[in-house]
Design an enzyme around this catalytic site. Sequence first.
Site, short mmCIF file in Angstrom:
data_model
loop_
_atom_site.label_atom_id
_atom_site.label_comp_id
_atom_site.label_asym_id
_atom_site.label_seq_id
_atom_site.Cartn_x
_atom_site.Cartn_y
_atom_site.Cartn_z
N ILE A 82 0.83 -1.40 0.08
CA ILE A 82 0.00 -0.07 -0.04
C ILE A 82 0.89 1.30 -0.07
O ILE A 82 0.54 2.09 -0.98
CB ILE A 82 -1.01 0.01 1.30
CG1 ILE A 82 -2.16 -1.05 0.94
CG2 ILE A 82 -1.64 1.48 1.36
CD1 ILE A 82 -2.89 -0.68 -0.10
N ILE A 85 2.75 1.74 -3.48
CA ILE A 85 1.83 1.93 -4.65
C ILE A 85 1.43 3.56 -4.42
O ILE A 85 1.18 4.45 -5.15
CB ILE A 85 0.57 1.16 -4.86
CG1 ILE A 85 0.91 -0.19 -5.49
CG2 ILE A 85 -0.63 1.83 -5.56
CD1 ILE A 85 0.12 -1.20 -5.58
N GLU A 86 1.07 4.01 -3.16
CA GLU A 86 0.51 5.35 -3.00
C GLU A 86 1.39 6.15 -2.83
O GLU A 86 1.20 7.26 -3.56
CB GLU A 86 -0.13 5.30 -1.48
CG GLU A 86 -1.48 4.40 -1.34
CD GLU A 86 -2.39 5.02 -2.23
OE1 GLU A 86 -2.57 5.96 -2.57
OE2 GLU A 86 -3.42 4.15 -2.36
N THR A 87 2.72 6.04 -2.39
CA THR A 87 3.64 7.31 -2.31
C THR A 87 5.01 7.01 -2.59
O THR A 87 5.67 7.62 -2.14
CB THR A 87 3.56 7.94 -1.08
OG1 THR A 87 3.89 7.00 0.04
CG2 THR A 87 2.23 8.56 -0.71
N TYR A 276 -6.73 -1.77 -8.87
CA TYR A 276 -5.89 -1.22 -7.99
C TYR A 276 -5.43 -2.49 -6.61
O TYR A 276 -4.25 -2.78 -6.48
CB TYR A 276 -6.40 -0.03 -6.95
CG TYR A 276 -5.85 0.39 -5.83
CD1 TYR A 276 -4.88 1.30 -5.75
CD2 TYR A 276 -6.06 -0.13 -4.60
CE1 TYR A 276 -4.14 1.58 -4.62
CE2 TYR A 276 -5.51 0.27 -3.55
CZ TYR A 276 -4.35 1.18 -3.35
OH TYR A 276 -3.72 1.79 -2.35
#
Length: 299
Positions: A82, A85-87, A276
């Site tokens: 997570i 992928i997010e940051t 996602y």
Amino acid sequence: SRDHGFERSQLQAWFAEVAQRQDIIERISRPAEKVWSWAKYRDHLVDEARIDQGVVFWSAHGATLDRARQEYGVAPEYVVAILGIETRYGSVTGSFPVLDALTTLGFDYPPRATFFRKELTQFLLLAREEGKDPRTLTGSYAGAMGFGQFIPSSYRHYAVDFDADGVRDIWQNPVDAIGSVANYFARHRWRGTGPVALPAQVENDEAAALANRSLELRHTVGELSGLGVHLAADAQQVPAEAKAALFKLDGAAGDEYWLGLHDFHVITRYNRSHMYAMAVHQLAQAIKQRHHMGLAVRR
């Protein structure tokens, strides 16, 4: 001002500085999950650099990830995926002023204006609770913030002070970010038992038509089998009564069919997209495999 006790003059001063951002409206109108193929989406998110960086992040924060597993029951690889992928593990958290983003979307983007006006309220409450100036906080074009890109309501409900320093800081503190993502999954009933997703085969057009109908798990594995959807020959077997949904992805080698199971559905609560969730799952597995290979080599 009436409902939450903000000073009217303070609100007017803040909003007088807000810029309406057409670039934000353009971005949210064409999210990657809707315009990219699965092949392109996967190549972008499940890439070698992100896998390697995930292994480094896991090594640096192994004790915290183990504690998150013990307290919340969430495997480290999914928390790491997570954040990757997010940051990219906190290195790219977004440069849009959150106040600009949420105000623009709340008043100039009719398809989701009600949602974003609620998030704008949540953001102002969050800033007040955390002692932040709302004009200085930055994030994504959709107003998501920090390592895990929590929208304001998620921050208020799920962020935790995992290092017990008296502050819930998911902007700059990876320890709080790890605990907060794990808490988010746990609060959405992550089980951590059994597979997340499994490759499937369809035997007729009627079975194929079941794909991508909903993110909700509306069938059992047994029911889907009776309709012509079967687990791939080399897939892990699961009980016939397990809830599942069928998804089709346009991969580089052609169409792929997958059964998403309970924890797959939990991942979609983080971002309402089956692509996602699959990217998170596949990145998690790749990071886990490489992390364990590194441990084996060191031994």
